[in-house]
Each structure stands twice: as structure tokens, then as C-alpha cells.
Motif scaffolding. Sequence first.
Motif, PDB file in Angstrom:
ATOM      1  N   MET A   1       0.848  -1.176   0.000  1.00 51.08           N
ATOM      2  CA  MET A   1       0.000   0.000   0.000  1.00 51.08           C
ATOM      3  C   MET A   1       0.895   1.241   0.000  1.00 51.08           C
ATOM      4  SD  MET A   1      -2.772   1.279   2.824  1.00 51.08           S
ATOM      5  CE  MET A   1      -3.924  -0.024   2.517  1.00 51.08           C
ATOM      6  N   LEU A   2       0.477   2.280  -0.703  1.00 51.54           N
ATOM      7  CA  LEU A   2       1.244   3.507  -0.805  1.00 51.54           C
ATOM      8  C   LEU A   2       0.488   4.649  -0.157  1.00 51.54           C
ATOM      9  CD1 LEU A   2       2.335   3.166  -4.528  1.00 51.54           C
ATOM     10  CD2 LEU A   2       3.631   2.533  -2.510  1.00 51.54           C
ATOM     11  N   VAL A   3       1.221   5.537   0.526  1.00 46.85           N
ATOM     12  CA  VAL A   3       0.620   6.705   1.157  1.00 46.85           C
ATOM     13  C   VAL A   3       1.360   7.938   0.667  1.00 46.85           C
ATOM     14  CG1 VAL A   3       0.151   7.871   3.336  1.00 46.85           C
ATOM     15  CG2 VAL A   3       0.012   5.384   3.209  1.00 46.85           C
ATOM     16  N   LYS A   4       0.649   8.920   0.135  1.00 55.13           N
ATOM     17  CA  LYS A   4       1.299  10.125  -0.374  1.00 55.13           C
ATOM     18  C   LYS A   4       1.830  10.984   0.767  1.00 55.13           C
ATOM     19  CE  LYS A   4      -1.003  10.534  -4.807  1.00 55.13           C
ATOM     20  NZ  LYS A   4      -1.681  11.406  -5.751  1.00 55.13           N
ATOM     21  N   THR A   5       3.049  11.506   0.570  1.00 58.33           N
ATOM     22  CA  THR A   5       3.619  12.439   1.525  1.00 58.33           C
ATOM     23  C   THR A   5       3.306  13.851   1.056  1.00 58.33           C
ATOM     24  OG1 THR A   5       5.716  12.432   0.334  1.00 58.33           O
ATOM     25  CG2 THR A   5       5.467  10.833   2.111  1.00 58.33           C
ATOM     26  N   LYS A   6       3.934  14.862   1.677  1.00 60.17           N
ATOM     27  CA  LYS A   6       3.680  16.246   1.291  1.00 60.17           C
ATOM     28  C   LYS A   6       3.968  16.449  -0.194  1.00 60.17           C
ATOM     29  CE  LYS A   6       4.803  18.081   5.838  1.00 60.17           C
ATOM     30  NZ  LYS A   6       5.737  18.931   6.619  1.00 60.17           N
ATOM     31  N   GLN A   7       3.229  17.350  -0.803  1.00 62.18           N
ATOM     32  CA  GLN A   7       3.331  17.570  -2.242  1.00 62.18           C
ATOM     33  C   GLN A   7       4.497  18.497  -2.580  1.00 62.18           C
ATOM     34  OE1 GLN A   7       1.346  16.157  -4.781  1.00 62.18           O
ATOM     35  NE2 GLN A   7       0.814  14.803  -3.108  1.00 62.18           N
ATOM     36  N   ASN A   8       5.703  18.075  -2.257  1.00 59.77           N
ATOM     37  CA  ASN A   8       6.898  18.811  -2.617  1.00 59.77           C
ATOM     38  C   ASN A   8       7.562  18.128  -3.797  1.00 59.77           C
ATOM     39  OD1 ASN A   8       6.622  20.645  -0.470  1.00 59.77           O
ATOM     40  ND2 ASN A   8       7.646  19.243   0.933  1.00 59.77           N
ATOM     41  N   PHE A   9       8.350  18.891  -4.533  1.00 62.79           N
ATOM     42  CA  PHE A   9       9.089  18.322  -5.651  1.00 62.79           C
ATOM     43  C   PHE A   9      10.494  17.976  -5.186  1.00 62.79           C
ATOM     44  CE2 PHE A   9      11.958  18.473  -9.231  1.00 62.79           C
ATOM     45  CZ  PHE A   9      11.295  17.703 -10.174  1.00 62.79           C
ATOM     46  N   TYR A  10      10.939  16.784  -5.505  1.00 65.12           N
ATOM     47  CA  TYR A  10      12.277  16.329  -5.148  1.00 65.12           C
ATOM     48  C   TYR A  10      13.012  15.901  -6.410  1.00 65.12           C
ATOM     49  CZ  TYR A  10      10.377  15.907  -0.402  1.00 65.12           C
ATOM     50  OH  TYR A  10       9.797  16.152   0.808  1.00 65.12           O
ATOM     51  N   THR A  11      14.298  16.186  -6.467  1.00 66.56           N
ATOM     52  CA  THR A  11      15.122  15.677  -7.560  1.00 66.56           C
ATOM     53  C   THR A  11      15.435  14.207  -7.270  1.00 66.56           C
ATOM     54  OG1 THR A  11      17.242  16.167  -6.517  1.00 66.56           O
ATOM     55  CG2 THR A  11      16.195  17.955  -7.812  1.00 66.56           C
ATOM     56  N   PRO A  12      15.831  13.427  -8.283  1.00 67.34           N
ATOM     57  CA  PRO A  12      16.225  12.043  -8.009  1.00 67.34           C
ATOM     58  C   PRO A  12      17.334  11.930  -6.965  1.00 67.34           C
ATOM     59  CG  PRO A  12      15.887  12.339 -10.358  1.00 67.34           C
ATOM     60  CD  PRO A  12      15.790  13.708  -9.734  1.00 67.34           C
ATOM     61  N   ASP A  13      18.310  12.841  -6.993  1.00 68.62           N
ATOM     62  CA  ASP A  13      19.395  12.776  -6.009  1.00 68.62           C
ATOM     63  C   ASP A  13      18.900  13.074  -4.602  1.00 68.62           C
ATOM     64  OD1 ASP A  13      21.300  11.990  -7.822  1.00 68.62           O
ATOM     65  OD2 ASP A  13      22.010  14.031  -8.228  1.00 68.62           O
ATOM     66  N   GLU A  14      17.961  14.015  -4.465  1.00 66.48           N
ATOM     67  CA  GLU A  14      17.382  14.292  -3.151  1.00 66.48           C
ATOM     68  C   GLU A  14      16.628  13.068  -2.628  1.00 66.48           C
ATOM     69  OE1 GLU A  14      16.592  19.124  -3.419  1.00 66.48           O
ATOM     70  OE2 GLU A  14      15.102  17.720  -4.227  1.00 66.48           O
ATOM     71  N   TYR A  15      15.891  12.429  -3.515  1.00 64.92           N
ATOM     72  CA  TYR A  15      15.171  11.209  -3.143  1.00 64.92           C
ATOM     73  C   TYR A  15      16.149  10.124  -2.688  1.00 64.92           C
ATOM     74  CZ  TYR A  15      13.161   6.590  -4.174  1.00 64.92           C
ATOM     75  OH  TYR A  15      12.783   5.272  -4.121  1.00 64.92           O
ATOM     76  N   ARG A  16      17.220   9.926  -3.441  1.00 63.85           N
ATOM     77  CA  ARG A  16      18.192   8.891  -3.086  1.00 63.85           C
ATOM     78  C   ARG A  16      18.851   9.178  -1.740  1.00 63.85           C
ATOM     79  NH1 ARG A  16      19.703   9.466  -9.229  1.00 63.85           N
ATOM     80  NH2 ARG A  16      18.660   7.624 -10.108  1.00 63.85           N
ATOM     81  N   VAL A 109       8.100  -9.714 -10.230  1.00 66.04           N
ATOM     82  CA  VAL A 109       6.889 -10.264  -9.624  1.00 66.04           C
ATOM     83  C   VAL A 109       6.325  -9.228  -8.663  1.00 66.04           C
ATOM     84  CG1 VAL A 109       5.882 -12.122  -8.255  1.00 66.04           C
ATOM     85  CG2 VAL A 109       7.856 -12.595  -9.732  1.00 66.04           C
ATOM     86  N   GLU A 110       5.042  -8.966  -8.783  1.00 67.62           N
ATOM     87  CA  GLU A 110       4.341  -8.117  -7.817  1.00 67.62           C
ATOM     88  C   GLU A 110       3.218  -8.932  -7.182  1.00 67.62           C
ATOM     89  OE1 GLU A 110       5.372  -5.362  -6.819  1.00 67.62           O
ATOM     90  OE2 GLU A 110       6.269  -4.194  -8.442  1.00 67.62           O
ATOM     91  N   VAL A 111       3.146  -8.891  -5.861  1.00 67.10           N
ATOM     92  CA  VAL A 111       2.045  -9.506  -5.133  1.00 67.10           C
ATOM     93  C   VAL A 111       0.958  -8.446  -5.004  1.00 67.10           C
ATOM     94  CG1 VAL A 111       1.322 -10.633  -3.005  1.00 67.10           C
ATOM     95  CG2 VAL A 111       3.629 -11.030  -3.912  1.00 67.10           C
ATOM     96  N   LEU A 112      -0.215  -8.728  -5.539  1.00 68.29           N
ATOM     97  CA  LEU A 112      -1.275  -7.725  -5.624  1.00 68.29           C
ATOM     98  C   LEU A 112      -1.941  -7.487  -4.272  1.00 68.29           C
ATOM     99  CD1 LEU A 112      -3.005  -8.909  -8.923  1.00 68.29           C
ATOM    100  CD2 LEU A 112      -1.292  -7.117  -8.653  1.00 68.29           C
ATOM    101  N   SER A 113      -2.221  -6.231  -4.005  1.00 68.67           N
ATOM    102  CA  SER A 113      -3.049  -5.871  -2.861  1.00 68.67           C
ATOM    103  C   SER A 113      -4.284  -5.142  -3.383  1.00 68.67           C
ATOM    104  CB  SER A 113      -2.274  -4.981  -1.885  1.00 68.67           C
ATOM    105  OG  SER A 113      -2.018  -3.722  -2.472  1.00 68.67           O
ATOM    106  N   LYS A 114      -5.294  -5.025  -2.536  1.00 65.74           N
ATOM    107  CA  LYS A 114      -6.532  -4.375  -2.974  1.00 65.74           C
ATOM    108  C   LYS A 114      -6.286  -2.933  -3.393  1.00 65.74           C
ATOM    109  CE  LYS A 114      -9.589  -7.302  -0.227  1.00 65.74           C
ATOM    110  NZ  LYS A 114     -10.526  -7.368   0.913  1.00 65.74           N
ATOM    111  N   SER A 115      -5.353  -2.249  -2.716  1.00 62.34           N
ATOM    112  CA  SER A 115      -5.138  -0.828  -2.984  1.00 62.34           C
ATOM    113  C   SER A 115      -4.226  -0.564  -4.177  1.00 62.34           C
ATOM    114  CB  SER A 115      -4.554  -0.147  -1.743  1.00 62.34           C
ATOM    115  OG  SER A 115      -3.309  -0.727  -1.412  1.00 62.34           O
ATOM    116  N   THR A 116      -3.389  -1.546  -4.572  1.00 59.09           N
ATOM    117  CA  THR A 116      -2.416  -1.278  -5.645  1.00 59.09           C
ATOM    118  C   THR A 116      -2.611  -2.131  -6.888  1.00 59.09           C
ATOM    119  OG1 THR A 116      -0.814  -2.911  -4.800  1.00 59.09           O
ATOM    120  CG2 THR A 116      -0.664  -0.643  -3.928  1.00 59.09           C
ATOM    121  N   LYS A 117      -3.579  -3.053  -6.884  1.00 60.99           N
ATOM    122  CA  LYS A 117      -3.664  -4.007  -7.992  1.00 60.99           C
ATOM    123  C   LYS A 117      -3.896  -3.335  -9.346  1.00 60.99           C
ATOM    124  CE  LYS A 117      -8.516  -5.142  -7.050  1.00 60.99           C
ATOM    125  NZ  LYS A 117      -9.464  -6.216  -6.699  1.00 60.99           N
ATOM    126  N   ASP A 118      -4.717  -2.299  -9.396  1.00 57.83           N
ATOM    127  CA  ASP A 118      -4.955  -1.639 -10.686  1.00 57.83           C
ATOM    128  C   ASP A 118      -3.701  -0.918 -11.166  1.00 57.83           C
ATOM    129  OD1 ASP A 118      -7.570  -2.556 -10.731  1.00 57.83           O
ATOM    130  OD2 ASP A 118      -8.378  -0.738  -9.799  1.00 57.83           O
TER     131      ASP A 118
END
Length: 199
Positions: A1-16, A109-118
Motif C-alpha cells: 500500500m502507498l501513502v502520499k507524503t507532502k506535495q513537494n518536488f524532489y530531484t532524483p538525487d534528493e530522493y536517493r 513479480v508483484e504480489v497484488l493488494s486491494k489498494s495497488t492491484k490496478d
Amino acid sequence: MLVKTKQNFYTPDEYRQLEETTEFRNEYRDGEIVEMTGGTINHSRIIRNLSRVLGNLLEGQPFELFHNDLRLWIPRYRRGTYPDVMVIEGEPVFSEGRSDEILNPIMIVEVLSKSTKDFDREDKFRFYRSIPEFREYVLVSQQEFLVEQYIKNESNQWLFQEYEGESVTVAFPGLGVQMSMSEIYNQVIFETDETELHQ
């Protein structure tokens, strides 16, 4: 399941850099960081079963299996994600200057969950298809004995195969191995409508 964090923009290096210090794993979606929450016990059991049995079957072959603690980077779509299971043929290819982010799985391989299957069936599969080496995508249900498989043929067409039922065997043609459905679902207890009502 995924939960959105604050709507800020991050560069790939900041994310890493964040991933090196954070306690929880996050996905990167072209500037947005999305926190990944924990999975269910069945999700963990299926990943464990796949990793153990497939890992043993691939022993001595030119394949290496990784599970959901290694990040996959998808350059075309600027995505960083943690597939449940990945298989690489030969040596892993890493993002430049990194040892924690690979580029070249042949199977995911992805194991499907109700929230992410689509999302797993549609957008995520589209992102994965941009990986040149990628040729086999496997989706495993947590709710029933059901495995969906997409295989890329020599004409670069994706062919669909479905496996359903406890007694069938799932073939992984790109790896030259197979697993029984009972091995994939070892110790998995499916929820019934009645157990869901009492949760």
C-alpha cells in the motif's frame, strides 16, 4: 500500500539521499515521493515462498534473485520503486555511482493488494516495459490461487497467461523453471467474507 507524503518536488538525487537515511522505504514518481506502508502477512508469505523456492531452482544458473529491499530505477519515467521480486540475468547493472539501485531485471513479480492491484496491472506495467531487458511480468493474488503472467515474445509482443487453482503449476519460461501453486501459496490463509467482517 502507498501513502502520499507532502506535495513537494524532489530531484532524483534528493530522493536517493532521503532513502539512505529514512526508516521507511519510499517510491519516487517523477519528482514526488510516495511512502510505502507495510504489507499483510500473506503478502510477506508469498514473497518468502517465491524467493526461497525460485532462489533454490536458480542455483548454479546465470540468474540472481532479489526481493523487495533493492530499488529499481526506471530512467525513461524517472521512477524509483521496490518490486516484490526481481530476477537479473548475468551481472546487475547499477545506476551510475550507486550500488543500491539496479536497471536491468528480466523478470518482476508483484504480489497484488486491494489498494495497488490496478496500478500494478496498468501504469506500473507500462513503466516496467520501458526496461530493455524486461521480458516477464508476474502478478500474484493474495485473495485466491491466481497468478497472471505476461511474457514478451521474440516479436516484442506481450502474451498473457493465467494460472488458476490449487493444483496447477506455474511455468517461468524466461528462467526455465516452474513452481507449483501450493509452493507459491505455502502457509497462506485466504480471507473469507466472514473474517473480513470481524477485522
